[in-house]
Design a protein around this motif. Structure first.
Motif, PDB file in Angstrom:
ATOM      1  N   ARG A   1      -3.962   7.294   6.178  1.00 32.99           N
ATOM      2  CA  ARG A   1      -4.855   6.850   5.124  1.00 32.99           C
ATOM      3  C   ARG A   1      -5.791   7.956   4.664  1.00 32.99           C
ATOM      4  O   ARG A   1      -6.766   7.676   3.964  1.00 32.99           O
TER       5      ARG A   1
ATOM      6  N   ARG B   1       0.650   3.977  -2.917  1.00 30.46           N
ATOM      7  CA  ARG B   1       0.129   5.302  -2.571  1.00 30.46           C
ATOM      8  C   ARG B   1       1.176   6.372  -2.889  1.00 30.46           C
ATOM      9  O   ARG B   1       0.875   7.399  -3.492  1.00 30.46           O
TER      10      ARG B   1
ATOM     11  N   ASN C   1     -17.237   6.768   6.192  1.00 28.10           N
ATOM     12  CA  ASN C   1     -15.787   6.607   6.036  1.00 28.10           C
ATOM     13  C   ASN C   1     -15.423   5.175   5.639  1.00 28.10           C
ATOM     14  O   ASN C   1     -16.277   4.313   5.528  1.00 28.10           O
TER      15      ASN C   1
ATOM     16  N   PHE D   1     -11.757  15.030   4.322  1.00 27.85           N
ATOM     17  CA  PHE D   1     -10.867  14.056   3.678  1.00 27.85           C
ATOM     18  C   PHE D   1     -10.283  13.074   4.691  1.00 27.85           C
ATOM     19  O   PHE D   1      -9.337  12.373   4.396  1.00 27.85           O
ATOM     20  N   SER D   2     -10.830  13.085   5.909  1.00 26.30           N
ATOM     21  CA  SER D   2     -10.360  12.239   6.999  1.00 26.30           C
ATOM     22  C   SER D   2      -8.973  12.682   7.486  1.00 26.30           C
ATOM     23  O   SER D   2      -8.495  13.755   7.090  1.00 26.30           O
TER      24      SER D   2
ATOM     25  N   THR E   1     -19.835  16.870  -4.537  1.00 30.69           N
ATOM     26  CA  THR E   1     -19.583  18.072  -3.731  1.00 30.69           C
ATOM     27  C   THR E   1     -19.939  19.313  -4.559  1.00 30.69           C
ATOM     28  O   THR E   1     -20.598  20.238  -4.062  1.00 30.69           O
TER      29      THR E   1
ATOM     30  N   LEU F   1      -8.638   4.681  -8.271  1.00 27.63           N
ATOM     31  CA  LEU F   1      -8.399   6.113  -8.507  1.00 27.63           C
ATOM     32  C   LEU F   1      -9.552   6.713  -9.298  1.00 27.63           C
ATOM     33  O   LEU F   1     -10.031   7.805  -8.998  1.00 27.63           O
TER      34      LEU F   1
ATOM     35  N   TRP G   1       0.845  -1.211   0.000  1.00 32.59           N
ATOM     36  CA  TRP G   1       0.000   0.000   0.000  1.00 32.59           C
ATOM     37  C   TRP G   1       0.873   1.252   0.000  1.00 32.59           C
ATOM     38  O   TRP G   1       0.645   2.194  -0.759  1.00 32.59           O
TER      39      TRP G   1
ATOM     40  N   ALA H   1     -12.700   6.610  -6.872  1.00 31.33           N
ATOM     41  CA  ALA H   1     -12.626   7.513  -5.709  1.00 31.33           C
ATOM     42  C   ALA H   1     -12.581   8.963  -6.149  1.00 31.33           C
ATOM     43  O   ALA H   1     -12.971   9.859  -5.404  1.00 31.33           O
TER      44      ALA H   1
ATOM     45  N   THR I   1     -17.139  11.668  -5.632  1.00 29.44           N
ATOM     46  CA  THR I   1     -16.802  12.496  -4.475  1.00 29.44           C
ATOM     47  C   THR I   1     -16.759  13.980  -4.873  1.00 29.44           C
ATOM     48  O   THR I   1     -17.497  14.797  -4.331  1.00 29.44           O
TER      49      THR I   1
ATOM     50  N   HIS J   1     -11.179   0.707   8.905  1.00 29.45           N
ATOM     51  CA  HIS J   1      -9.787   0.607   9.331  1.00 29.45           C
ATOM     52  C   HIS J   1      -9.697  -0.471  10.402  1.00 29.45           C
ATOM     53  O   HIS J   1     -10.714  -0.987  10.845  1.00 29.45           O
TER      54      HIS J   1
ATOM     55  N   CYS K   1      -7.420  10.983   2.524  1.00 30.08           N
ATOM     56  CA  CYS K   1      -7.635  10.959   1.080  1.00 30.08           C
ATOM     57  C   CYS K   1      -6.370  11.246   0.266  1.00 30.08           C
ATOM     58  O   CYS K   1      -5.709  12.252   0.468  1.00 30.08           O
TER      59      CYS K   1
HETATM   60  C1  HEM Z   1     -14.503  16.027  -2.335  1.00 29.86           C
HETATM   61  C2  HEM Z   1     -13.764  15.053  -2.760  1.00 29.86           C
HETATM   62  C3  HEM Z   1     -13.241  13.921  -1.911  1.00 29.86           C
HETATM   63  C4  HEM Z   1     -13.540  13.578  -0.614  1.00 29.86           C
HETATM   64  C5  HEM Z   1     -14.495  14.275   0.355  1.00 29.86           C
HETATM   65  C6  HEM Z   1     -12.751  12.402  -0.295  1.00 29.86           C
HETATM   66  C7  HEM Z   1     -12.749  11.777   0.930  1.00 29.86           C
HETATM   67  C8  HEM Z   1     -12.016  10.643   1.219  1.00 29.86           C
HETATM   68  C9  HEM Z   1     -12.055   9.963   2.476  1.00 29.86           C
HETATM   69  C10 HEM Z   1     -12.891  10.380   3.695  1.00 29.86           C
HETATM   70  C11 HEM Z   1     -11.229   8.895   2.396  1.00 29.86           C
HETATM   71  C12 HEM Z   1     -10.995   7.837   3.475  1.00 29.86           C
HETATM   72  C13 HEM Z   1      -9.818   8.188   4.334  1.00 29.86           C
HETATM   73  C14 HEM Z   1      -9.636   7.184   5.424  1.00 29.86           C
HETATM   74  O1  HEM Z   1      -9.625   5.976   5.164  1.00 29.86           O
HETATM   75  O2  HEM Z   1      -9.525   7.608   6.596  1.00 29.86           O
HETATM   76  C15 HEM Z   1     -10.645   8.896   1.067  1.00 29.86           C
HETATM   77  C16 HEM Z   1      -9.718   7.977   0.610  1.00 29.86           C
HETATM   78  C17 HEM Z   1      -9.201   7.978  -0.675  1.00 29.86           C
HETATM   79  N1  HEM Z   1      -9.436   8.907  -1.659  1.00 29.86           N
HETATM   80 FE1  HEM Z   1     -10.642  10.515  -1.524  1.00 29.86          FE
HETATM   81  N2  HEM Z   1     -12.005  12.057  -1.407  1.00 29.86           N
HETATM   82  C18 HEM Z   1     -12.269  12.952  -2.407  1.00 29.86           C
HETATM   83  C19 HEM Z   1     -11.693  12.982  -3.674  1.00 29.86           C
HETATM   84  C20 HEM Z   1     -10.736  12.110  -4.133  1.00 29.86           C
HETATM   85  C21 HEM Z   1     -10.044  12.219  -5.403  1.00 29.86           C
HETATM   86  C22 HEM Z   1     -10.225  13.351  -6.429  1.00 29.86           C
HETATM   87  C23 HEM Z   1      -9.198  11.144  -5.493  1.00 29.86           C
HETATM   88  C24 HEM Z   1      -8.220  10.863  -6.602  1.00 29.86           C
HETATM   89  C25 HEM Z   1      -8.248  10.217  -7.562  1.00 29.86           C
HETATM   90  C26 HEM Z   1      -9.362  10.356  -4.285  1.00 29.86           C
HETATM   91  C27 HEM Z   1      -8.689   9.185  -4.004  1.00 29.86           C
HETATM   92  C28 HEM Z   1      -8.740   8.524  -2.790  1.00 29.86           C
HETATM   93  C29 HEM Z   1      -8.016   7.282  -2.514  1.00 29.86           C
HETATM   94  C30 HEM Z   1      -7.142   6.500  -3.508  1.00 29.86           C
HETATM   95  C31 HEM Z   1      -8.283   6.952  -1.177  1.00 29.86           C
HETATM   96  C32 HEM Z   1      -7.722   5.773  -0.389  1.00 29.86           C
HETATM   97  C33 HEM Z   1      -6.391   6.208   0.215  1.00 29.86           C
HETATM   98  C34 HEM Z   1      -5.650   5.078   0.946  1.00 29.86           C
HETATM   99  O3  HEM Z   1      -6.304   4.108   1.319  1.00 29.86           O
HETATM  100  O4  HEM Z   1      -4.444   5.220   1.141  1.00 29.86           O
HETATM  101  N3  HEM Z   1     -10.289  10.985  -3.476  1.00 29.86           N
HETATM  102  N4  HEM Z   1     -11.143   9.989   0.370  1.00 29.86           N
END
Ligand code: HEM
Length: 381
Positions: free
Chosen positions: A323, A23, A255, A318-319, A195, A184, A19, A187, A191, A258, A325
């Motif tokens: 981990r 990442r 969310n 975004f937490s 928004t 990718l 991971w 996610a 989102t 974890h 976002c």
């Molecule tokens: C308003 C837009 C967004 C919100 C509110 C949001 C929110 C979140 C949240 C709450 C998580 C979980 C974090 C955790 O596990 O604690 C997350 C994970 C993630 N987000 Fe976003 N996200 C947004 C946009 C994006 C965008 C544009 C991408 C990119 C392509 C993205 C890619 C990811 C990925 C790959 C994860 C997993 C990260 C990991 O497990 O290491 N997100 N996001």
């Protein structure tokens, strides 16, 4: 997850060294391709148009598609590809949050064989394979092009960067590109798009907010020119508005899952190592001690008495932590460029002012808006 993803889990559902490396690589490529810089700005800006939900979704999809695959959906055949992909993603994300599919994933040997669950699980799996087949085709096309490119030529998109790295690295973690792309692409879309769509819904339900947005844009920008990242620090009210949209929409109320990596004590509660936990972002975003009257839409709560933007550590859409976002910087930039340019160019109003569109939050992995129509008027001739 094996049941759906064949043992490979992309980025979101893995942990440890693999991971960490995936990442790190994704963040590095996002940065190289202009996350926070002018290149992406142009990609986002050039897409802003009039008709709300499908256009916003398409705008966001095109920006992420451009970065991952090097093209946006424009031609007739691409329109059809986009339609199929978007339908698959919507089905995948909405079924992925449904109790029947979550139950099925937890008991994959028995549940998918039961009558009702079988149909749900098949639809879920089908939507995943639809995306998978499409991404496989794109990877093959990239591989064919890759053969013809000079070894040291600069990668133009994520897939190319990944293939380049995979061809020279000694790391065994550069596998499973399809699942990484699904993570990718998935996610990064609903989102950000949802928004932006909710930013319209909050304005339609709070028309005075739009007057303040326009007043600030008129005084700072003062024309129909593109608003850019360079204007960001001067647009206090608009920044406060975006913060309030993100707080209020509370996009990922549940969310991601974890687990504790060691025995942990929080207050009087003991949580043993390896316990599944789901940090609740809502508990913070809707905490009335931090955000009084949390159910009210008040951008002013993000403005200091002296007129500066007020910072809250608790604004965590975004937490938090390792981990948090991966796409935060990209999402922030897209939302800012969309909101500023949209409201600079257009004025929106409810079709029936007495009955603005619903703010209902429909469930999904990300909160879903209810379909609506509204009047959109150009502000400059
Ligand atoms: C308003 C837009 C967004 C919100 C509110 C949001 C929110 C979140 C949240 C709450 C998580 C979980 C974090 C955790 O596990 O604690 C997350 C994970 C993630 N987000 Fe976003 N996200 C947004 C946009 C994006 C965008 C544009 C991408 C990119 C392509 C993205 C890619 C990811 C990925 C790959 C994860 C997993 C990260 C990991 O497990 O290491 N997100 N996001």
């Amino acid at each position: 997850m094996d049941y759906i993803r064949g043992g490979n889990y992309g980025i979101v559902f893995i942990e440890g060294e693999i991971w960490k490396e995936r990442r790190k690589f994704a963040m590095q490529v996002f940065r190289n391709f202009g996350m926070g810089r002018g290149l992406m700005e142009e990609k986002v800006e050039s897409e802003i148009e009039l008709n709300p939900i499908p256009i916003i979704e398409r705008t966001i999809a095109n920006a992420i598609n451009q970065m991952l695959f090097g093209f946006a959906f424009h031609s007739e055949s691409q329109n059809e590809e986009y339609r199929i992909l978007k339908t698959s993603l919507t089905t995948f994300l909405s079924l992925g949050a449904s109790p029947s599919v979550v139950f099925g994933l937890n008991f994959p040997k028995i549940v998918p064989k039961l009558p009702y669950f079988k149909q749900q699980m098949n639809a879920f799996r089908g939507s995943y394979w639809e995306m998978r087949n499409y991404f496989e085709k794109i990877i093959t096309e990239h591989k064919n092009e890759f053969k013809n490119r000079k070894e040291d030529s600069e990668a133009e998109d994520y897939v190319e960067a990944y293939l380049q790295e995979a061809s020279k690295t000694s790391s065994s973690n550069f596998t499973d590109l399809i699942n990484i792309l699904i993570d990718l692409w998935g996610a990064g879309q609903e989102t950000t798009a949802n928004t932006c769509i909710f930013s319209l819904l909050y304005v339609l339900n709070n028309p005075k907010v739009q007057e303040k947005i326009h007043a600030e844009l008129d005084s700072v920008i003062g024309s129909d020119r593109m608003v850019t990242l360079a204007d960001k620090n001067s647009l206090i009210y608009v920044n406060a508005f975006i913060n309030e949209v993100q707080r209020s929409v509370n996009l990922l109320p549940q969310n991601l899952f974890h687990k504790t990596t060691k025995d942990t004590k929080i207050g009087e509660f003991f949580i043993p190592k390896n316990t599944t936990i789901i940090p609740q972002i809502s508990m913070v975003l809707l905490d009335e001690n931090i955000f009084p009257e949390p159910e009210k839409f008040k951008p002013e709560r993000f403005i200091e008495k002296n007129g500066n933007l007020k910072k809250f550590d608790e604004l965590i859409p975004f937490s938090l932590g390792k981990r948090q976002c991966l796409g935060e910087a990209l999402a922030r930039m897209q939302i800012y460029l969309f909101v500023t340019n949209f409201y600079n160019q257009f004025k929106i109003s409810s079709v029936d002012p007495k009955c603005p569109p619903s703010l209902k939050k429909n469930p999904g992995i990300a909160i879903q808006p209810t379909q609506f129509t509204c009047n959109i008027k150009k502000r400059f001739a």
